[in-house]
Write a protein that holds these residues in place. Structure first.
Motif, PDB file in Angstrom:
ATOM      1  N   PHE A 255       5.210 -17.505  11.899  1.00  0.00           N
ATOM      2  CA  PHE A 255       5.005 -17.400  13.300  1.00  0.00           C
ATOM      3  C   PHE A 255       5.943 -18.239  13.891  1.00  0.00           C
ATOM      4  O   PHE A 255       6.044 -19.376  14.161  1.00  0.00           O
ATOM      5  CB  PHE A 255       3.688 -17.829  13.827  1.00  0.00           C
ATOM      6  CG  PHE A 255       3.523 -17.486  15.491  1.00  0.00           C
ATOM      7  CD1 PHE A 255       2.767 -16.524  15.866  1.00  0.00           C
ATOM      8  CD2 PHE A 255       4.058 -18.401  16.496  1.00  0.00           C
ATOM      9  CE1 PHE A 255       2.334 -15.978  17.279  1.00  0.00           C
ATOM     10  CE2 PHE A 255       3.793 -18.253  17.824  1.00  0.00           C
ATOM     11  CZ  PHE A 255       2.946 -17.002  18.363  1.00  0.00           C
ATOM     12  N   LEU A 256       7.120 -17.699  14.373  1.00  0.00           N
ATOM     13  CA  LEU A 256       8.177 -18.330  14.708  1.00  0.00           C
ATOM     14  C   LEU A 256       8.124 -18.844  16.360  1.00  0.00           C
ATOM     15  O   LEU A 256       8.061 -18.311  17.236  1.00  0.00           O
ATOM     16  CB  LEU A 256       9.635 -17.451  14.923  1.00  0.00           C
ATOM     17  CG  LEU A 256      10.160 -16.861  13.719  1.00  0.00           C
ATOM     18  CD1 LEU A 256      11.065 -16.031  13.891  1.00  0.00           C
ATOM     19  CD2 LEU A 256      10.097 -18.016  12.604  1.00  0.00           C
ATOM     20  N   VAL A 257       8.161 -20.294  16.550  1.00  0.00           N
ATOM     21  CA  VAL A 257       7.856 -20.980  17.762  1.00  0.00           C
ATOM     22  C   VAL A 257       9.280 -20.578  18.703  1.00  0.00           C
ATOM     23  O   VAL A 257      10.349 -20.602  18.225  1.00  0.00           O
ATOM     24  CB  VAL A 257       7.700 -22.535  17.599  1.00  0.00           C
ATOM     25  CG1 VAL A 257       7.768 -23.179  19.149  1.00  0.00           C
ATOM     26  CG2 VAL A 257       6.571 -22.693  17.130  1.00  0.00           C
ATOM     27  N   GLY A 258       8.858 -20.057  19.809  1.00  0.00           N
ATOM     28  CA  GLY A 258       9.864 -19.689  20.837  1.00  0.00           C
ATOM     29  C   GLY A 258      10.449 -18.312  20.522  1.00  0.00           C
ATOM     30  O   GLY A 258      11.173 -17.719  21.474  1.00  0.00           O
ATOM     31  N   HIS A 259       9.773 -17.341  19.642  1.00  0.00           N
ATOM     32  CA  HIS A 259      10.071 -16.011  19.536  1.00  0.00           C
ATOM     33  C   HIS A 259       8.685 -15.171  19.372  1.00  0.00           C
ATOM     34  O   HIS A 259       8.704 -14.218  20.366  1.00  0.00           O
ATOM     35  CB  HIS A 259      10.847 -15.876  18.184  1.00  0.00           C
ATOM     36  CG  HIS A 259      11.258 -14.366  18.083  1.00  0.00           C
ATOM     37  ND1 HIS A 259      11.775 -13.630  18.522  1.00  0.00           N
ATOM     38  CD2 HIS A 259      10.451 -13.570  16.593  1.00  0.00           C
ATOM     39  CE1 HIS A 259      11.956 -12.377  17.952  1.00  0.00           C
ATOM     40  NE2 HIS A 259      11.108 -12.298  16.888  1.00  0.00           N
ATOM     41  N   ASN A 260       8.057 -15.247  18.522  1.00  0.00           N
ATOM     42  CA  ASN A 260       6.625 -14.702  18.521  1.00  0.00           C
ATOM     43  C   ASN A 260       5.730 -15.196  19.801  1.00  0.00           C
ATOM     44  O   ASN A 260       5.876 -16.231  20.223  1.00  0.00           O
ATOM     45  CB  ASN A 260       6.020 -14.790  17.285  1.00  0.00           C
ATOM     46  CG  ASN A 260       6.656 -14.266  16.257  1.00  0.00           C
ATOM     47  OD1 ASN A 260       7.047 -14.887  15.178  1.00  0.00           O
ATOM     48  ND2 ASN A 260       6.972 -13.066  16.137  1.00  0.00           N
ATOM     49  N   ARG A 261       4.763 -14.498  20.114  1.00  0.00           N
ATOM     50  CA  ARG A 261       3.870 -14.684  20.952  1.00  0.00           C
ATOM     51  C   ARG A 261       2.524 -14.492  20.848  1.00  0.00           C
ATOM     52  O   ARG A 261       2.185 -13.442  20.104  1.00  0.00           O
ATOM     53  CB  ARG A 261       4.324 -13.906  22.599  1.00  0.00           C
ATOM     54  CG  ARG A 261       5.643 -14.173  22.941  1.00  0.00           C
ATOM     55  CD  ARG A 261       5.507 -15.512  23.706  1.00  0.00           C
ATOM     56  NE  ARG A 261       6.875 -16.181  24.324  1.00  0.00           N
ATOM     57  CZ  ARG A 261       7.890 -16.860  23.898  1.00  0.00           C
ATOM     58  NH1 ARG A 261       7.594 -17.196  22.813  1.00  0.00           N
ATOM     59  NH2 ARG A 261       8.817 -17.279  24.713  1.00  0.00           N
ATOM     60  N   VAL A 262       1.527 -15.195  21.435  1.00  0.00           N
ATOM     61  CA  VAL A 262       0.178 -14.845  21.374  1.00  0.00           C
ATOM     62  C   VAL A 262      -0.370 -13.993  22.314  1.00  0.00           C
ATOM     63  O   VAL A 262      -0.047 -14.243  23.627  1.00  0.00           O
ATOM     64  CB  VAL A 262      -0.696 -16.280  21.217  1.00  0.00           C
ATOM     65  CG1 VAL A 262      -2.233 -15.842  21.327  1.00  0.00           C
ATOM     66  CG2 VAL A 262      -0.353 -17.212  20.061  1.00  0.00           C
TER      67      VAL A 262
END
Length: 252
Positions: A195-202
């Protein structure tokens, strides 16, 4: 350190164990320790964790390429020695040190399929930033971040290409884009495991989008300028627990 049982069996997942190689860089020592701790304490299967340290590989004569200007970490290329380090047997995982595991690695190991040579999260990722971590240049290329967490079918014939000689001489494009493989030999893993911080979203209300392994690809709280990054509080909490646990073990 590892709360999982260390196994020397050469065929890991078939016997419910897994070899894990974590990229190590001296400037991210804390990131490595927290990654190892978070992964190991949640593991319900035996695991064998090893750090990929460039200095040790150089001393053993298996890594000798000069560091390029665009290499943001010491394991930018040494990561591709994973099948060699696993003696080309069984399944093994490589992961960058800037990960925080929130779930049991067994769930990831259960996804392996022997028909693939490698399995990874197949991000469609083009960063907007020009720098990452402590000022390192942010490069853009196809299949970016695919190689940051990879399950290697080390016994697959195609992965025997990854000898020390090849890893030391081949281009970044050849290695990071998995050009020694055909596309149908690359299996896909759900993005929540990288899960890429700043790219993927919850997505609110959708538990399937919540990260199982957070990747602080632009830089994490172990760097002062990223201490307030998204999910940084989870990493700092894990760091605090790691330190308390280490202190207890030192005193016992």
């Amino acid at each position: 350190m590892s709360n999982g049982v260390v196994s020397s069996n050469p065929d890991p997942i078939s016997t419910d164990s897994l070899k894990v190689f974590i990229g190590y860089d001296p400037k991210e020592d804390l990131a490595y320790e927290v990654c190892n701790y978070s992964l190991s304490k949640r593991a319900s299967i035996p695991i064998q964790v090893s750090a990929i340290k460039q200095g040790e590989l150089r001393q053993k004569g298996v890594y000798w390429r000069e560091r390029g200007k665009l290499e943001s970490t010491e394991f930018s290329f040494s990561r591709f020695l994973t099948p060699y380090l696993a003696d080309y047997k069984g399944w093994a995982m490589f992961v960058d040190c800037d990960f925080l595991y929130l779930d049991d690695i067994k769930k990831l190991a259960d996804l392996v399929d022997d028909k693939y040579a490698v399995m990874c999260v197949q991000h469609d990722y083009t960063p907007k930033e020009t720098t990452k971590m402590d000022g390192a240049v942010q490069t853009v290329y196809p299949r970016k971040n695919w190689s940051s967490m990879v399950l290697y079918n080390c016994g697959h014939p195609k992965n025997r290409v990854l000898t020390p000689e090849v890893v030391n001489k081949e281009t970044g494009a050849f290695l990071h884009r998995f050009q020694w493989l055909d596309d149908d030999e690359i299996g896909e893993i759900p993005f929540v495991w990288n899960f890429l911080v700043g790219h993927n979203r919850v997505v609110d209300g959708d538990e399937s989008t919540f990260p199982k392994a957070i990747h602080y690809t632009l830089g994490g709280p172990w760097f002062e300028q990223y201490k307030d990054c998204e999910f940084g509080d989870l990493w700092l909490s894990e760091l605090d627990e790691y330190r308390k646990d280490s202190l207890k073990k030192a005193e016992s």
